[in-house]
Design a protein around this motif. Sequence first.
Motif, PDB file in Angstrom:
ATOM      1  N   ARG A 156     -10.725  -1.813  -8.703  1.00  0.00           N
ATOM      2  CA  ARG A 156      -9.831  -1.384  -7.436  1.00  0.00           C
ATOM      3  C   ARG A 156     -10.104  -1.901  -6.094  1.00  0.00           C
ATOM      4  O   ARG A 156      -9.319  -1.918  -5.116  1.00  0.00           O
ATOM      5  CB  ARG A 156      -9.469  -0.027  -7.426  1.00  0.00           C
ATOM      6  CG  ARG A 156      -9.432   0.816  -8.829  1.00  0.00           C
ATOM      7  CD  ARG A 156      -8.223   0.394  -9.454  1.00  0.00           C
ATOM      8  NE  ARG A 156      -6.893  -0.130  -8.859  1.00  0.00           N
ATOM      9  CZ  ARG A 156      -6.038  -0.947  -9.180  1.00  0.00           C
ATOM     10  NH1 ARG A 156      -6.196  -1.601 -10.260  1.00  0.00           N
ATOM     11  NH2 ARG A 156      -5.125  -1.113  -8.389  1.00  0.00           N
ATOM     12  N   LYS A 187     -12.042  -1.156  -3.560  1.00  0.00           N
ATOM     13  CA  LYS A 187     -12.019   0.106  -2.271  1.00  0.00           C
ATOM     14  C   LYS A 187     -13.382   0.415  -1.784  1.00  0.00           C
ATOM     15  O   LYS A 187     -14.362   0.710  -2.798  1.00  0.00           O
ATOM     16  CB  LYS A 187     -11.390   1.374  -2.710  1.00  0.00           C
ATOM     17  CG  LYS A 187      -9.638   0.992  -2.886  1.00  0.00           C
ATOM     18  CD  LYS A 187      -8.851   0.882  -1.696  1.00  0.00           C
ATOM     19  CE  LYS A 187      -7.481   0.589  -2.232  1.00  0.00           C
ATOM     20  NZ  LYS A 187      -6.324   0.894  -1.352  1.00  0.00           N
ATOM     21  N   PHE A 221     -10.077   8.149  -3.264  1.00  0.00           N
ATOM     22  CA  PHE A 221      -8.807   7.571  -2.838  1.00  0.00           C
ATOM     23  C   PHE A 221      -7.761   7.637  -4.016  1.00  0.00           C
ATOM     24  O   PHE A 221      -8.245   7.651  -5.234  1.00  0.00           O
ATOM     25  CB  PHE A 221      -8.676   5.861  -2.378  1.00  0.00           C
ATOM     26  CG  PHE A 221      -9.099   5.091  -3.427  1.00  0.00           C
ATOM     27  CD1 PHE A 221      -8.427   4.451  -4.225  1.00  0.00           C
ATOM     28  CD2 PHE A 221     -10.678   4.832  -3.625  1.00  0.00           C
ATOM     29  CE1 PHE A 221      -8.703   3.428  -5.085  1.00  0.00           C
ATOM     30  CE2 PHE A 221     -11.053   4.049  -4.699  1.00  0.00           C
ATOM     31  CZ  PHE A 221     -10.034   3.243  -5.449  1.00  0.00           C
ATOM     32  N   PRO A 276      -0.174   2.369  -3.700  1.00  0.00           N
ATOM     33  CA  PRO A 276      -1.371   3.005  -2.987  1.00  0.00           C
ATOM     34  C   PRO A 276      -0.750   4.248  -2.437  1.00  0.00           C
ATOM     35  O   PRO A 276       0.469   4.221  -1.824  1.00  0.00           O
ATOM     36  CB  PRO A 276      -1.807   1.876  -2.049  1.00  0.00           C
ATOM     37  CG  PRO A 276      -0.772   0.937  -1.661  1.00  0.00           C
ATOM     38  CD  PRO A 276      -0.029   1.017  -2.834  1.00  0.00           C
TER      39      PRO A 276
END
Length: 160
Positions: free
Chosen positions: A98, A100, A105, A135
């Motif tokens: 992902r 991140k 999240f 998102p």
Amino acid sequence: MEDSSFFDMMIGHLRSTCKYYTGYPKYLGPSRVIHFTSEREFVKLLHEGFPVVVAFTIRGSYTRHLDKVLDEAAAEFYPHVKFMRVECPKYPGFCITRQKKEYPFIEIFQSPTQAANQGKVADPNVTKYNVKVLPFHNDVSAYGFREFFKRHGLWSPDLK
């Protein structure tokens, strides 16, 4: 004694029917949040046709709060939206993809379709899929999820 039971009955009815927070914890029943176990189970869940809200988490005080929010949202949107929680220290490969840096999240996955170009695949049993990923940047609450779903056409009050 009769007044006490009538009062308890009225408060119980108010808690169960009121959409607004009354200061009392709601009884949501058993948790409807699915815990991530494998990518195969995740793909199987996607193929059921429902959007899947995935919370990528690590241990911490905010994660405990997020668990309560996910439980409430999962109870409200069941069975039209599935909620899943991934503990990233247990499944780092799934979380690293992902890309991140901040945890926790949330991302919403929907509409898996088989990829037209399979590319170079070492194993002929592996199939690639394209999945629409949204998102989530709204308020982390059942209300925030509701507004996000309405904006993106994933859920409507008629489905309830």
